[in-house]
Scaffold this motif. Structure first.
Motif, PDB file in Angstrom:
ATOM      1  N   ASN A  94       6.775  -1.019   0.742  1.00  0.00           N
ATOM      2  CA  ASN A  94       5.528  -1.112  -0.025  1.00  0.00           C
ATOM      3  C   ASN A  94       4.361  -1.639   0.803  1.00  0.00           C
ATOM      4  N   GLY A  95       4.456  -1.560   2.119  1.00  0.00           N
ATOM      5  CA  GLY A  95       3.446  -2.147   2.981  1.00  0.00           C
ATOM      6  C   GLY A  95       3.811  -3.555   3.404  1.00  0.00           C
ATOM      7  N   ASP A  96       5.042  -3.947   3.060  1.00  0.00           N
ATOM      8  CA  ASP A  96       5.599  -5.263   3.408  1.00  0.00           C
ATOM      9  C   ASP A  96       4.868  -6.400   2.716  1.00  0.00           C
ATOM     10  N   TRP A  97       4.806  -6.306   1.390  1.00  0.00           N
ATOM     11  CA  TRP A  97       4.240  -7.342   0.528  1.00  0.00           C
ATOM     12  C   TRP A  97       5.270  -7.757  -0.519  1.00  0.00           C
ATOM     13  N   PRO A  98       5.141  -8.960  -1.085  1.00  0.00           N
ATOM     14  CA  PRO A  98       5.898  -9.245  -2.297  1.00  0.00           C
ATOM     15  C   PRO A  98       5.609  -8.146  -3.323  1.00  0.00           C
ATOM     16  N   PRO A  99       6.596  -7.720  -4.083  1.00  0.00           N
ATOM     17  CA  PRO A  99       6.376  -6.595  -5.006  1.00  0.00           C
ATOM     18  C   PRO A  99       5.204  -6.833  -5.951  1.00  0.00           C
ATOM     19  N   HIS A 100       4.292  -5.891  -5.953  1.00  0.00           N
ATOM     20  CA  HIS A 100       3.157  -5.932  -6.874  1.00  0.00           C
ATOM     21  C   HIS A 100       2.458  -4.585  -6.846  1.00  0.00           C
ATOM     22  N   LEU A 101       1.603  -4.379  -7.828  1.00  0.00           N
ATOM     23  CA  LEU A 101       0.736  -3.207  -7.881  1.00  0.00           C
ATOM     24  C   LEU A 101      -0.684  -3.631  -7.556  1.00  0.00           C
ATOM     25  N   HIS A 102      -1.299  -2.972  -6.582  1.00  0.00           N
ATOM     26  CA  HIS A 102      -2.741  -3.114  -6.361  1.00  0.00           C
ATOM     27  C   HIS A 102      -3.401  -1.998  -7.158  1.00  0.00           C
ATOM     28  N   PHE A 103      -4.215  -2.387  -8.147  1.00  0.00           N
ATOM     29  CA  PHE A 103      -4.894  -1.433  -9.022  1.00  0.00           C
ATOM     30  C   PHE A 103      -6.394  -1.568  -8.792  1.00  0.00           C
ATOM     31  N   GLN A 104      -7.037  -0.462  -8.468  1.00  0.00           N
ATOM     32  CA  GLN A 104      -8.448  -0.505  -8.097  1.00  0.00           C
ATOM     33  C   GLN A 104      -9.173   0.707  -8.665  1.00  0.00           C
ATOM     34  N   LEU A 105     -10.421   0.513  -9.034  1.00  0.00           N
ATOM     35  CA  LEU A 105     -11.273   1.589  -9.523  1.00  0.00           C
ATOM     36  C   LEU A 105     -12.388   1.872  -8.520  1.00  0.00           C
ATOM     37  N   MET A 106     -12.734   3.151  -8.367  1.00  0.00           N
ATOM     38  CA  MET A 106     -13.817   3.565  -7.485  1.00  0.00           C
ATOM     39  C   MET A 106     -14.669   4.620  -8.189  1.00  0.00           C
ATOM     40  N   ARG A 107     -15.968   4.485  -8.051  1.00  0.00           N
ATOM     41  CA  ARG A 107     -16.874   5.499  -8.592  1.00  0.00           C
ATOM     42  C   ARG A 107     -17.086   6.660  -7.626  1.00  0.00           C
ATOM     43  N   ASP A 108     -16.793   6.421  -6.348  1.00  0.00           N
ATOM     44  CA  ASP A 108     -17.043   7.413  -5.304  1.00  0.00           C
ATOM     45  C   ASP A 108     -15.961   7.245  -4.239  1.00  0.00           C
ATOM     46  N   MET A 109     -15.256   8.316  -3.906  1.00  0.00           N
ATOM     47  CA  MET A 109     -14.202   8.248  -2.891  1.00  0.00           C
ATOM     48  C   MET A 109     -14.744   8.327  -1.467  1.00  0.00           C
ATOM     49  N   GLN A 110     -16.032   8.614  -1.316  1.00  0.00           N
ATOM     50  CA  GLN A 110     -16.664   8.678   0.005  1.00  0.00           C
ATOM     51  C   GLN A 110     -15.930   9.624   0.964  1.00  0.00           C
ATOM     52  N   GLY A 111     -15.376  10.691   0.399  1.00  0.00           N
ATOM     53  CA  GLY A 111     -14.694  11.684   1.216  1.00  0.00           C
ATOM     54  C   GLY A 111     -13.280  11.326   1.612  1.00  0.00           C
ATOM     55  N   ARG A 112     -12.769  10.187   1.171  1.00  0.00           N
ATOM     56  CA  ARG A 112     -11.427   9.759   1.568  1.00  0.00           C
ATOM     57  C   ARG A 112     -10.356  10.403   0.689  1.00  0.00           C
ATOM     58  N   LYS A 113      -9.162  10.497   1.245  1.00  0.00           N
ATOM     59  CA  LYS A 113      -7.992  10.975   0.498  1.00  0.00           C
ATOM     60  C   LYS A 113      -6.804  10.077   0.803  1.00  0.00           C
ATOM     61  N   GLY A 114      -6.076   9.719  -0.243  1.00  0.00           N
ATOM     62  CA  GLY A 114      -4.842   8.961  -0.079  1.00  0.00           C
ATOM     63  C   GLY A 114      -5.021   7.512   0.311  1.00  0.00           C
ATOM     64  N   ASP A 115      -6.263   7.071   0.435  1.00  0.00           N
ATOM     65  CA  ASP A 115      -6.537   5.717   0.901  1.00  0.00           C
ATOM     66  C   ASP A 115      -7.979   5.373   0.541  1.00  0.00           C
ATOM     67  N   PHE A 116      -8.222   4.094   0.335  1.00  0.00           N
ATOM     68  CA  PHE A 116      -9.574   3.577   0.129  1.00  0.00           C
ATOM     69  C   PHE A 116      -9.498   2.083   0.376  1.00  0.00           C
ATOM     70  N   PRO A 117     -10.491   1.485   1.056  1.00  0.00           N
ATOM     71  CA  PRO A 117     -10.402   0.051   1.331  1.00  0.00           C
ATOM     72  C   PRO A 117     -10.180  -0.769   0.063  1.00  0.00           C
ATOM     73  N   GLY A 118      -9.185  -1.635   0.109  1.00  0.00           N
ATOM     74  CA  GLY A 118      -8.916  -2.545  -0.997  1.00  0.00           C
ATOM     75  C   GLY A 118      -9.392  -3.943  -0.714  1.00  0.00           C
TER      76      GLY A 118
END
Length: 212
Positions: free
Chosen positions: A162-186
């Motif tokens: 999971n990216g080597d973290w204690p188990p959790h969900l990172h949940f984030q909203l974005m109004r604009d993906m800025q051309g990105r796919k599969g990733d966005f700065p958290g």
């Protein structure tokens, strides 16, 4: 709802990962098992099922990974809400939408398996990101796949996948993906804070967790 819990009745704990938390000064954050034991120890001690929080939080935990030190100013401002719960916990789609993109961001401290959905919200596009999933959560996905609010989308992943973290969900909203796919700065730097917060609204808008 993105986890199968009613936060009006499910015991939860708001977790603090800023420098105001004295525990972090002595905790070996680079050891994921130690970090996980700390998080779930806090939840168990409080009788909580899930830990929550983190939007716009100036965090002290990203020193654990060089992934957040690759720019002139370190990235320390958290742009989503974390939901700390056991690996295998189902992740649900909060709104109708389609799969925008997905990928395994496989770096220490990164998202690991990640899914991004595209929705229409109040007449405008809205994107939602789900990070730190299990690898099997990506099976059978394709861009444009329709999802229905409330259906199981994925599962919280175990470390290290999971990216080597204690188990959790990172949940984030974005109004604009800025051309990105599969990733966005958290996580962003202090200098970038206002610009990113303008793009990334508070996920509490959808989660409706009292106290957030």
């Amino acid at each position: 709802m993105v986890l199968p819990y009613d936060f009006a009745t499910t015991p939860y704990l708001i977790l603090d990962f800023t420098r105001a938390n004295p525990d972090l000064a002595t905790l070996d954050l680079t050891d994921t098992q130690t970090f996980s034991d700390y998080v779930f120890g806090k939840l168990n001690a409080a009788g909580a099922v899930v830990g929550v929080g983190g939007y716009n939080e100036h965090r002290d935990i990203y020193r654990r990974s060089p992934h957040f030190q690759q720019t002139a100013e370190p990235r320390e401002i958290h742009l989503g809400i974390d939901l700390w719960a056991a690996a295998g916990t189902p992740v649900l789609a909060p709104l109708n939408g389609v799969v925008h993109s997905f990928q395994d961001n496989n770096n220490f401290g990164d998202y690991g398996p990640t899914i991004i959905l595209e929705h229409e919200w109040q007449g405008s596009p809205l994107f939602s990101l789900y990070g730190h999933l299990s690898r099997t959560s990506l099976d059978g996905l394709y861009e444009g796949k329709r999802v229905v609010a409330g259906e199981k989308l994925a599962e919280i992943g175990p470390f290290p996948e999971n990216g080597d973290w204690p188990p959790h969900l990172h949940f984030q909203l974005m109004r604009d993906m800025q051309g990105r796919k599969g990733d966005f700065p958290g996580v962003c730097s202090l200098a970038e804070r206002d610009a990113y917060l303008a793009i990334c609204p508070n996920p509490a808008l959808l989660l409706k967790i009292p106290g957030l």
